[in-house]
Design an enzyme around this catalytic site. Structure first.
Site, short mmCIF file in Angstrom:
data_model
loop_
_atom_site.label_atom_id
_atom_site.label_comp_id
_atom_site.label_asym_id
_atom_site.label_seq_id
_atom_site.Cartn_x
_atom_site.Cartn_y
_atom_site.Cartn_z
N LYS A 22 26.35 -97.45 -2.15
CA LYS A 22 25.56 -97.89 -0.98
C LYS A 22 25.98 -97.14 0.28
CE LYS A 22 26.55 -101.88 1.56
NZ LYS A 22 26.63 -101.61 2.98
N ASN A 23 27.28 -97.15 0.55
CA ASN A 23 27.71 -96.63 1.85
C ASN A 23 27.66 -95.10 1.94
OD1 ASN A 23 27.91 -99.17 2.85
ND2 ASN A 23 30.14 -99.34 2.64
N CYS A 117 26.34 -106.78 8.68
CA CYS A 117 27.05 -108.02 8.34
C CYS A 117 27.80 -108.57 9.55
CB CYS A 117 28.05 -107.76 7.22
SG CYS A 117 27.30 -107.73 5.60
N ARG A 122 31.34 -105.06 16.30
CA ARG A 122 31.24 -103.76 15.65
C ARG A 122 30.85 -102.71 16.70
NH1 ARG A 122 28.68 -104.52 9.68
NH2 ARG A 122 29.80 -102.58 9.37
N ASP A 305 36.32 -103.94 2.05
CA ASP A 305 35.13 -104.41 1.34
C ASP A 305 35.46 -105.09 0.01
OD1 ASP A 305 33.75 -103.37 3.45
OD2 ASP A 305 33.07 -101.57 2.41
N ARG A 397 21.38 -107.01 -0.25
CA ARG A 397 21.49 -105.82 0.59
C ARG A 397 22.38 -104.77 -0.05
NH1 ARG A 397 24.07 -107.07 5.60
NH2 ARG A 397 24.21 -104.84 5.47
N1 EPU Z 1 35.47 -99.22 15.44
C1 EPU Z 1 35.62 -99.07 16.80
N2 EPU Z 1 34.76 -98.24 17.45
C2 EPU Z 1 33.76 -97.56 16.81
C3 EPU Z 1 33.62 -97.72 15.42
C4 EPU Z 1 34.49 -98.55 14.76
O1 EPU Z 1 36.50 -99.67 17.39
O2 EPU Z 1 33.04 -96.82 17.48
C5 EPU Z 1 36.40 -100.09 14.71
C6 EPU Z 1 35.71 -101.27 14.05
O3 EPU Z 1 35.58 -102.36 14.94
C7 EPU Z 1 36.61 -101.57 12.87
C8 EPU Z 1 37.16 -100.19 12.48
O4 EPU Z 1 36.94 -99.36 13.62
O5 EPU Z 1 37.67 -102.36 13.28
C9 EPU Z 1 36.52 -99.56 11.27
O6 EPU Z 1 35.11 -99.51 11.46
P1 EPU Z 1 34.19 -98.41 10.76
O7 EPU Z 1 33.46 -97.68 11.81
O8 EPU Z 1 35.02 -97.64 9.77
O9 EPU Z 1 33.15 -99.31 9.98
P2 EPU Z 1 31.61 -99.04 9.78
O10 EPU Z 1 31.35 -97.59 9.67
O11 EPU Z 1 30.83 -99.84 10.75
C10 EPU Z 1 31.72 -98.97 7.19
C11 EPU Z 1 31.05 -99.71 6.08
C12 EPU Z 1 31.62 -101.11 5.99
C13 EPU Z 1 33.12 -101.04 5.80
C14 EPU Z 1 33.76 -100.20 6.91
C15 EPU Z 1 35.25 -99.98 6.71
C16 EPU Z 1 28.88 -98.71 6.05
C17 EPU Z 1 27.42 -98.84 6.29
N3 EPU Z 1 29.62 -99.75 6.33
O12 EPU Z 1 31.39 -99.70 8.37
O13 EPU Z 1 31.03 -101.67 4.83
O14 EPU Z 1 33.67 -102.34 5.83
O15 EPU Z 1 33.13 -98.92 6.96
O16 EPU Z 1 35.49 -99.35 5.50
O17 EPU Z 1 29.33 -97.68 5.57
C18 EPU Z 1 30.16 -103.33 3.44
O18 EPU Z 1 29.75 -102.44 2.69
O19 EPU Z 1 30.18 -104.55 3.11
C19 EPU Z 1 30.63 -102.97 4.77
C20 EPU Z 1 30.73 -103.84 5.77
#
Ligand code: EPU
Length: 418
Positions: A22-23, A117, A122, A305, A397
């Site tokens: 998915k991701n 989610c 975020r 995750d 999802r």
């Molecule tokens: N963060 C910041 N600033 C940013 C971006 C992130 O402070 O600009 C912080 C977040 O608050 C968090 C950490 O950095 O504490 C990691 O966030 P990340 O950006 O890595 O998460 P994401 O890209 O929003 C993806 C996955 C999530 C998974 C996380 C961590 C997707 C669509 N989502 O989210 O997946 O938990 O990486 O591995 O790729 C899921 O699949 O259930 C899911 C939530």
């Protein structure tokens, strides 16, 4: 609203085929929009709601999108709009990959802010920092973002936090920028590597993905290509944990075992028998589980995750386990649901202290987010008696055909259409 009805307590046995990640897929579809010539045919795309949502968003921009089983064909040569303002954009997190993709190709994008989610604040400050460093202007007003640039110029960007989303998004914008971009403190997740491989197949020049320094030399244009998405490590982890929780022997197939090392290592520490093959893992469990401590970390650490599904398993472990959720501040909402089934868990901030109880009992519970939903399915499967899981749109999802897949392993699970 649909529900999952589970009569728990059955061991799981047999083979399970894992679908595309998915991701990775939710970033690769937006990346495909960057091709100004040719058509992309992308295989191993999971049949999940988040992907259908993205297909609708991409179509609304003027791309031709055709699905054929697990394959999606995208013709982005005649995009008519850089405005992604549909309700679908607000429904999912990964719609934000269109920021990097459209900014990179057209120098502009306007979109609703993303949903996803409810697992904590975020922020997207690191995405914005990256776009601005490349020369873009970013404006956020009335819940929408507008990013514009006359030209994007490569530079060095040091991320303040390790972010999967920011790493991929800025990489997307940088592949068509002038000159060289170096991303430091980059995320190393397998899906970051998969997106880089896809971009390179389209003609980009990205090196170092999978390490914390990614070097991108901008190219003039990208071309559609054929590609196959990597297997979903979180879907695989979910079935592995379910097998450990229910007892039995499950062969989890079509995976890259290396991507699951941290999960496999934890299961071994818990007393579960794990055997790795080239593209499969055999999980064998007698349900005699030892309590362990887990801290979630960016890859290659234990993935956030998989934390919620693992917490369900720890409910029936011997002794005390401690979970430290270091990535998301609100990813323990499923604990209240597990307690309805007899779990003994105390939450202090981001820490969950789980005292193993011999068994869980079936109850009416809800999926509070995607992986919480997977955790509740596992709880229903291992519990005595009947469970009813509501709000399963979260599960849909990210997990294709979850009830069919578990039924094929011997579970008594069915969907009640609401
Ligand atoms: N963060 C910041 N600033 C940013 C971006 C992130 O402070 O600009 C912080 C977040 O608050 C968090 C950490 O950095 O504490 C990691 O966030 P990340 O950006 O890595 O998460 P994401 O890209 O929003 C993806 C996955 C999530 C998974 C996380 C961590 C997707 C669509 N989502 O989210 O997946 O938990 O990486 O591995 O790729 C899921 O699949 O259930 C899911 C939530």
């Amino acid at each position: 609203m649909d529900k999952l009805i589970i009569n728990g307590g059955k061991p799981l046995n047999g083979n399970i085929e894992i679908g595309g990640a998915k991701n990775a897929a939710v970033a690769i579809l937006p990346a495909a929009v960057m091709a100004s010539v040719g058509i992309s045919v992308i295989d191993n795309i999971p049949e999940i709601e988040d992907i259908q949502c993205l297909e609708r968003i991409i179509s609304s921009l003027g791309c031709k999108v055709k699905r054929n089983g697990n394959s999606v064909e995208i013709d982005s040569t005649n995009i008519t709009s850089t405005n992604a303002n549909t309700e679908d954009v607000r429904k999912m997190r990964a719609s934000y990959y269109l920021y990097g993709a459209l900014l990179g190709r057209f120098g502009r994008v306007k979109a609703e802010l993303p949903g996803g989610c409810p697992i904590g604040v975020r922020p997207i400050d690191q995405h914005i920092k990256g776009f601005e460093a490349l020369g873009a202007s970013v404006k956020i007003e009335h819940g929408a973002i507008e990013i514009t640039a006359d030209r994007l110029v490569g530079t060095n960007i040091y991320f303040d936090v390790v972010s999967v989303g920011a790493t991929i998004n800025v990489m997307l914008a940088a592949v068509l920028a002038e000159g060289t971009t170096v991303l430091e403190n980059a995320a190393k997740e397998p899906h970051v590597v998969d997106v880089a491989n896809f971009l390179n197949t389209m003609g980009a020049n990205v090196k170092g993905a999978g390490t914390d320094v990614i070097r991108i030399v901008g190219v003039e244009s990208l071309t559609g290509c054929n590609y196959s998405v990597i297997p979903d490590q979180m879907e695989a982890a979910t079935y592995m944990i379910a097998a450990a929780a229910c007892g039995g022997k499950v062969i989890v197939k079509n995976i890259i075992p290396k991507h699951l090392e941290s999960v496999s290592a934890k299961l071994v520490e818990m007393g579960v028998k794990i055997e790795e093959g080239d593209d499969y893992i055999v999980v064998q469990s007698d349900r005699n589980i030892k309590g362990v401590n887990i801290k979630t970390l960016p890859y290659p650490g234990f993935p956030t995750d998989a934390q919620q599904p693992m917490s369900t398993l720890l409910c029936i472990a011997n002794g005390r386990s401690i979970i430290n959720e270091s990535i998301w501040e609100s990813r323990l909402k499923h604990v209240d649901e597990l307690k309805k089934m007899g779990a003994s868990i105390k939450v202090e901030g981001r820490i969950a202290i789980i005292d193993g109880v011999g068994k869980l009992t079936g109850a009416a519970v809800k999926a509070t987010d995607l992986r919480a939903g997977a955790a509740m399915v596992i709880a229903g499967l291992l519990a005595e008696g009947r469970s009813e899981i509501s709000s399963i749109e979260h599960i849909d999802r990210g997990y294709p055909h979850i009830e069919d897949k578990f039924r094929s392993l011997g579970a008594d699970i069915r969907r009640e259409v609401g």
